[in-house]
Design a protein around this motif. Structure first.
Motif, PDB file in Angstrom:
ATOM      1  N   UNK A 157     -15.105  -1.325  20.375  1.00  0.00           N
ATOM      2  CA  UNK A 157     -14.874  -0.502  19.175  1.00  0.00           C
ATOM      3  C   UNK A 157     -15.119   0.958  19.531  1.00  0.00           C
ATOM      4  N   UNK A 158     -14.811   1.828  18.588  1.00  0.00           N
ATOM      5  CA  UNK A 158     -14.881   3.260  18.870  1.00  0.00           C
ATOM      6  C   UNK A 158     -16.317   3.691  19.177  1.00  0.00           C
ATOM      7  N   UNK A 159     -17.289   3.128  18.437  1.00  0.00           N
ATOM      8  CA  UNK A 159     -18.684   3.490  18.667  1.00  0.00           C
ATOM      9  C   UNK A 159     -19.114   3.146  20.083  1.00  0.00           C
ATOM     10  N   UNK A 162     -22.237  12.234  16.752  1.00  0.00           N
ATOM     11  CA  UNK A 162     -22.373  13.662  16.428  1.00  0.00           C
ATOM     12  C   UNK A 162     -21.658  14.516  17.467  1.00  0.00           C
ATOM     13  N   UNK A 163     -21.735  14.078  18.736  1.00  0.00           N
ATOM     14  CA  UNK A 163     -21.100  14.846  19.814  1.00  0.00           C
ATOM     15  C   UNK A 163     -19.583  14.911  19.658  1.00  0.00           C
ATOM     16  N   UNK A 164     -18.981  13.859  19.110  1.00  0.00           N
ATOM     17  CA  UNK A 164     -17.515  13.796  19.042  1.00  0.00           C
ATOM     18  C   UNK A 164     -16.982  14.167  17.663  1.00  0.00           C
ATOM     19  N   UNK A 165     -17.865  14.477  16.731  1.00  0.00           N
ATOM     20  CA  UNK A 165     -17.436  14.802  15.368  1.00  0.00           C
ATOM     21  C   UNK A 165     -16.832  16.201  15.324  1.00  0.00           C
ATOM     22  N   UNK A 166     -15.596  16.312  14.830  1.00  0.00           N
ATOM     23  CA  UNK A 166     -14.935  17.611  14.683  1.00  0.00           C
ATOM     24  C   UNK A 166     -15.032  18.141  13.258  1.00  0.00           C
ATOM     25  N   UNK A 176     -20.475   5.539  23.120  1.00  0.00           N
ATOM     26  CA  UNK A 176     -21.746   5.301  23.802  1.00  0.00           C
ATOM     27  C   UNK A 176     -21.553   5.134  25.301  1.00  0.00           C
ATOM     28  N   UNK A 177     -20.452   4.488  25.699  1.00  0.00           N
ATOM     29  CA  UNK A 177     -20.182   4.283  27.128  1.00  0.00           C
ATOM     30  C   UNK A 177     -19.993   5.607  27.866  1.00  0.00           C
ATOM     31  N   UNK A 178     -19.602   6.646  27.135  1.00  0.00           N
ATOM     32  CA  UNK A 178     -19.431   7.961  27.751  1.00  0.00           C
ATOM     33  C   UNK A 178     -20.735   8.771  27.748  1.00  0.00           C
ATOM     34  N   UNK A 179     -21.827   8.131  27.261  1.00  0.00           N
ATOM     35  CA  UNK A 179     -23.103   8.835  27.188  1.00  0.00           C
ATOM     36  C   UNK A 179     -23.159   9.838  26.055  1.00  0.00           C
TER      37      UNK A 179
END
Length: 617
Positions: free
Chosen positions: A291-293, A304-308, A297-300
């Motif tokens: 899933x997207x979550x 919040x980091x990916x929220x635009x 997480x797999x990218x570390x």
């Protein structure tokens, strides 16, 4: 340990350099006076005391008041006494370390100094010039600094020896872990007014009056202050101040993005290093393998980091059309982005928001008028203060300035009218008989002044004024008593061998279950302390409690110990062990330091202290 020991001196040194306090008090004393105290012959130097005192006055002052403390304020906080006590304690341990023969060699000391960043030059290596300049700015000689560093390092070695291997036994941590992490499962039978066998009879007037007298404390008004006040609020002027139409247009144009917002999307963007990686992630997502979550997480990263946030189609560039074509919850891509190929998840669709000029101008006019009204109130504050200083009463002030004159019977907890302002509430609490009215500000930009006219002693409210409240309270008490009696009757049936399930079925009552109850949690619909009472019960036992107009019969079904293999349990045990061991080590070291100091010959030079303090006046 040696490196750690040097941190304290280095932090003090850096603070002195930053604050420009170098040498404070170090050159103001002449003759033989060089210390404020001696501990077994070891001096507590004047410059050490004055620098530490100045540092703490600055730090606490900035935190509490936004400025350095005065000496009087520092003495009110007990700072001078605390500074002297800490320095004497340190010197006591220095003397003890010397008695035990603990010392630091020149090589070790030199390595420490060379590793301190504050003494390094532009090339990142130790600089003799930088070292000398830093100490000079801090008012320290090389001999003093190196002596202090040597003492502090030896002191840290002594500390480490005292607390070495100080660790709470595993059994203690196990007991605390079980106590904290145990859970309970319960079954609840909730009885409310609908479960009464018959409706309550209407109370007679005599019963209500008797209840009123028995509970007269509940119907006694608190002490009140009868206060006269004069007040001027921006709201009183907002309709009278002129607002220029051109200014409204200027503000509208400057905030056009606020009033004309295009359609937007709430978007998260997960970028990849290349197209292949992005396509592989999208394929796994489409196949239901992830899933997207999880991809985030797999990218570390975190969500919040990916929220635009909310973005327009134009802001998304080449990805805009595809993202705006997606539904809320869809993940689209790979699509181009300024970070490389990316997957976009749409979390919401925000419609275009266009406010016409007529509506916007009304909003802007109100804002501008409010600002102008606050400025006008501010301008009137000084003339009003002058009138009061000249002896004007609040009545005369109101007549002269147009301020609103009012009266209020204020008491702690009143929140109606002007008492709803925290500034007024604080002033009303503090005002005393004979105080002269002064102009003070309200948090909305208004001003006020008040006068205490009379203190009204606590007194029972008239029965006629509180009759409805008396009847409501009487009915609540009678309902609780009746429901408790029914719960006790059910409890007696349980004691006689019936099951709670059988009783509930026979009486047409509904049972609910709560599992995994913790000591620190709460069960919805129960009163404060309910969980604590549950944890005092034996398994299979039952209890009766009241909450929010209901009576609850609770049966404890299971006591569940923490799962030993659970990751959270292991983490809790680790935290407990660390905290308790740290506390034990600190207590042990403090006790040792107190014992050492008690065995030392401590002599304080009060005249030297007074001389230092005089420089802070």
């Amino acid at each position: 340990m040696a490196s750690k020991a040097s941190n304290g001196l280095v932090y003090i040194l850096l603070a002195l350099l930053i604050l420009g306090l170098g040498g404070f008090g170090a050159t103001s004393f002449t003759g033989s006076v060089s210390s404020v105290a001696k501990v077994d012959g070891k001096p507590v130097r004047i410059d050490s005391y004055s620098r530490e005192l100045q540092t703490q006055m600055n730090q606490l002052g900035q935190q509490q008041l936004g400025r350095p403390l005065t000496l009087a304020e520092a003495q009110g906080f007990g700072i001078p006494q605390g500074v002297l006590a800490q320095l004497i304690s340190d010197r006591s341990l220095d003397a003890e370390a010397a008695r035990l023969g603990l010392s630091v060699g020149d090589d070790t000391l030199g390595q420490q100094i060379m590793q301190i960043q504050a003494f390094q030059g532009p090339n990142g290596t130790f600089s003799r010039d930088t070292y000398s300049f830093a100490l000079q700015q801090a008012g320290l000689s090389e001999k003093e600094f190196e002596g202090d560093l040597r003492d502090e390092t030896a002191r840290s070695v002594l500390q480490a020896a005292v607390i070495a291997a100080t660790r709470m036994p595993a059994t203690y941590a196990d007991v605390l872990t079980r106590y904290i992490a145990e859970t309970r499962d319960v079954t609840l039978l909730r009885l409310d007014q609908d479960d009464l066998p018959e409706a309550l009879a209407e109370p007679s007037e005599e019963e209500l009056r008797a209840f009123y007298e028995e509970n007269i404390a509940d119907y006694t008004a608190p002490e009140k202050k009868r206060i006269t006040y004069a007040m001027l609020s921006p709201d009183a002027l907002i309709d009278t101040v002129p607002v220029d139409a051109e200014r409204i247009r200027e503000v509208y144009e400057s905030r056009i993005d606020e009033f004309e917002q295009p359609e937007r999307r709430l978007v998260e963007r997960l970028a990849f290093s290349d197209e292949a990686a992005a396509e592989a992630a999208k394929a796994a997502l489409d196949a239901g393998e992830t899933d997207f979550e999880t991809l985030v997480a797999d990218r570390g990263l975190t969500l919040t980091d990916v929220d635009r946030g909310d973005v327009s189609q134009a802001a998304l560039g080449a990805a805009g059309e595809a993202v705006f074509a997606a539904e809320s919850g869809d993940v689209v891509g790979p699509l181009p982005s300024d970070l490389g190929p990316a997957l976009f998840r749409v979390n919401g669709v925000l419609a275009a928001n266009n406010v016409d000029y007529g509506t916007a101008s009304l909003m802007i006019r109100e804002e501008l008028a409010a600002d102008a009204a606050r400025r006008e109130v501010s301008l009137q504050a000084e003339p009003a203060e002058d009138l009061l200083a000249g002896g004007a009463t609040l009545e005369e002030l109101a007549e002269e300035t147009g301020m609103e004159l009012g009266s209020i019977d204020w008491y702690d907890g009143l929140s109606e009218g002007i008492a709803g302002y925290a500034d007024f509430d604080e002033a009303a609490a503090a005002v005393a008989q004979g105080d002269y009215p002064e102009i003070a500000e309200l948090d909305d930009g208004g001003i006020f002044a008040l006068r205490l006219d009379e203190v009204i002693a606590p007194a029972p409210e008239a029965f006629e004024d509180v009759r409805d409240r008396v009847q409501n309270n009487w009915e609540a008490q009678q309902t609780d008593a009746a429901l408790t009696a029914r719960a006790e009757e059910i409890l007696s049936r349980l004691d006689a061998g019936e099951t709670l399930e059988a009783v509930a079925e026979a009486e047409g009552l509904e049972l609910t279950t709560e599992t995994g109850i913790t000591r620190g949690g709460n069960v919805l619909g129960t009163a404060t302390g309910y969980n604590a009472s549950v944890f005092e019960m034996e398994e299979g036992a039952a209890m009766i409690s009241s909450a929010f107009g209901a009576v609850i019969l609770t049966r404890l079904d299971a006591v569940t110990p923490p799962a030993e293999e659970d990751e959270q349990t292991a983490l809790l045990r680790q935290q407990i062990t660390s905290q308790v061991s740290s506390g034990l080590a600190q207590d042990l070291y403090s006790a040792y330091a107190d014992e050492v100091q008690g065995s030392m010959d401590v002599r304080v030079d009060q005249e030297a202290l007074n001389a230092i303090h005089s420089q802070f006046q």
